[in-house]
Design a protein around this motif. Structure first.
Motif, PDB file in Angstrom:
ATOM      1  N   UNK A   1       8.494   5.745  -4.404  1.00 11.45           N
ATOM      2  CA  UNK A   1       8.986   4.966  -3.264  1.00 11.45           C
ATOM      3  C   UNK A   1       9.286   3.521  -3.635  1.00 11.45           C
ATOM      4  N   UNK A   2       9.097   3.160  -4.910  1.00 12.27           N
ATOM      5  CA  UNK A   2       9.335   1.774  -5.291  1.00 12.27           C
ATOM      6  C   UNK A   2       8.470   0.840  -4.463  1.00 12.27           C
ATOM      7  N   UNK A   3       9.043  -0.292  -4.016  1.00  9.41           N
ATOM      8  CA  UNK A   3       8.271  -1.251  -3.219  1.00  9.41           C
ATOM      9  C   UNK A   3       8.513  -1.070  -1.721  1.00  9.41           C
ATOM     10  N   UNK A   4       9.176   0.032  -1.322  1.00 10.57           N
ATOM     11  CA  UNK A   4       9.575   0.252   0.067  1.00 10.57           C
ATOM     12  C   UNK A   4       8.371   0.292   1.002  1.00 10.57           C
ATOM     13  N   UNK A   5       7.372   1.120   0.673  1.00 10.38           N
ATOM     14  CA  UNK A   5       6.173   1.202   1.508  1.00 10.38           C
ATOM     15  C   UNK A   5       5.316  -0.050   1.355  1.00 10.38           C
ATOM     16  N   UNK A   6       5.254  -0.580   0.148  1.00  8.66           N
ATOM     17  CA  UNK A   6       4.404  -1.749  -0.115  1.00  8.66           C
ATOM     18  C   UNK A   6       4.805  -2.941   0.742  1.00  8.66           C
ATOM     19  N   UNK A   7       6.105  -3.120   0.961  1.00 10.82           N
ATOM     20  CA  UNK A   7       6.547  -4.235   1.799  1.00 10.82           C
ATOM     21  C   UNK A   7       6.130  -4.024   3.248  1.00 10.82           C
ATOM     22  N   UNK A   8       6.144  -2.795   3.701  1.00 14.40           N
ATOM     23  CA  UNK A   8       5.693  -2.506   5.064  1.00 14.40           C
ATOM     24  C   UNK A   8       4.193  -2.734   5.191  1.00 14.40           C
TER      25      UNK A   8
END
Length: 424
Positions: free
Chosen positions: A353-360
């Protein structure tokens, strides 16, 4: 969640990524809304600064015997305007966040373009399906054994539930135990027993909310039943700043999973393929950005190892842009051979997921000696779905008399049992 700065810096690349997902360009509307939000923010800050300055001058004017009334009027006017300007900034920010929350992750460069599963690309095929004369499907086998009961489950809970009994229930447990032992002892995953109910923030962090609310079950007091252990496991690092030396962090859990299967009417209505409740062993990795591609391959290999040791034929495919999940930038699906269906069926999806979930989730890490933080990368995969693995074992190890042989690696978990039979 997407990085607004990245969209500002290269809106064309953002829109190209959306186009590969089959979506229209969104950068113009996002950037226009962002510009309005930033203008409101600047205006609010400037009014605050002017109010503070004018308030300071009022005291000075009074001390010097000057007329402070114009400044008093200005401060009063600013005080009246500030709440509306602040509210405008918050409204525009919420509108922008809502738009960004509904946009899927952008596909990695090496993901094949395509519309649906027909455009997925096979990476490898392992094992040769054995010739099974007149193969039965798992529900035919299970019902004939008297150990898989759909009518009893329907009386208790309705459609898309199953009651397993006796040695089939034990076989399901054995499969899960084998998976957990393999992933923890050989692949370095830490076993976790997480909550099965989560708050809005956790479901939002892994992107189940707001887009997929109809696919989830919710309690009357607002909790969400987890659709996969990905949700609690990944959110263990939410609102955290990790040390780079802690990464990669690898977690696994075997949990019940709950899905409403909205939109699945008429699909896999018989048997255990598509259930409202099922067990799954989940794999989650938290990594630095430079680790995530290699970790994706490693995670997929860990899931494949389970099927290889069980002697189950499978194939691994790279999902195309049109078939990829909302939060993923690249996904491998592992599909196991089911003789009863004469088809390969998905048993695991492993996604970077790359940084997609991490930013959320606001999940970050800091490298040693650095002041700045970076978003981590998150990965998740089934290691594998226990119920579907049970189906695959039943169908691939079925015998002409309706009995089911036990794979060698599962015999220690079955107290040495060789086969499951009607009279056994």
């Amino acid at each position: 969640m997407h990085d607004l700065r990245a969209i500002r810096d290269n809106p064309e690349a953002f829109d190209r990524g959306l186009a590969r997902r089959g979506l229209a360009p969104l950068s113009p509307s996002i950037l226009e809304l962002d510009q309005r939000r930033r203008a409101a923010q600047t205006a609010f800050q400037e009014m605050q600064a002017r109010r503070n300055e004018a308030s300071r001058l009022i005291g000075q004017y009074k001390k010097d015997g000057k007329d402070a009334q114009p400044l008093l009027d200005e401060v009063a006017a600013l005080k009246e305007r500030l709440p509306a300007t602040e509210e405008e900034e918050k409204r525009l920010g919420a509108e922008l966040d809502a738009i960004l929350a509904g946009i899927p992750n952008l596909p990695a460069d090496d993901v094949p373009d395509g519309k649906d599963e027909h455009d997925n690309v096979e990476v490898r095929r392992v094992g040769t399906p054995a010739a099974v004369p007149a193969p039965k499907q798992h529900f035919e086998l299970g019902e004939a054994l008297g150990l898989m009961q759909f009518d009893a489950a329907a009386k208790l809970s309705g459609a898309r539930f199953t009651v397993l009994r006796g040695q089939l229930a034990r076989l399901e447990r054995a499969i899960g135990d084998f998976m957990l032992d393999t992933h923890t002892r050989e692949f370095g995953y830490e076993e976790v027993s997480p909550p099965l109910l989560v708050k809005d923030e956790a479901a939002y962090g892994t992107a189940q909310l707001p887009k997929f609310a109809e696919d989830l079950f919710q309690t009357t007091n607002g909790y969400w039943l987890i659709p996969t252990a990905e949700v609690p496991l990944t959110n263990l690092v939410a609102d955290s700043i990790l040390d780079a030396d802690e990464l990669p962090l690898r977690l696994t859990a075997r949990t019940p999973c709950f899905r409403s299967e909205a939109g699945s009417a008429g699909r896999d209505t018989r048997g255990m393929i598509r259930q409202h409740q099922f067990y799954k062993v989940e794999l989650v990795s938290i990594t630095r950005p430079d680790q995530s591609q290699a970790e994706h391959e490693r995670m997929t290999a860990a899931a494949e190892t389970i099927l290889t040791r069980l002697g189950l034929p499978f194939r691994t495919v790279t999902l195309c842009t049109g078939d990829m999940g909302f939060a993923a930038q690249k996904t491998y699906d592992i599909e196991v051979w089911l003789p009863g269906q004469d088809a390969y069926r998905e048993i695991s999806s492993c996604s970077n997921c790359g940084d997609f979930q991490a930013r959320r989730m606001k999940a970050r890490f800091r490298a040693k000696g650095d002041k700045a933080t970076q978003a981590v990368h998150t990965l998740n995969g089934s290691g594998v779905a226990v119920g579907r693995c049970l189906i695959a074992v039943m169908e691939n190890y079925q015998q002409a008399d309706g009995s089911i042989l036990i794979p060698d690696v599962l015999k220690p978990y079955m107290n040495g049992l060789e086969r499951i039979s009607r009279n056994g």
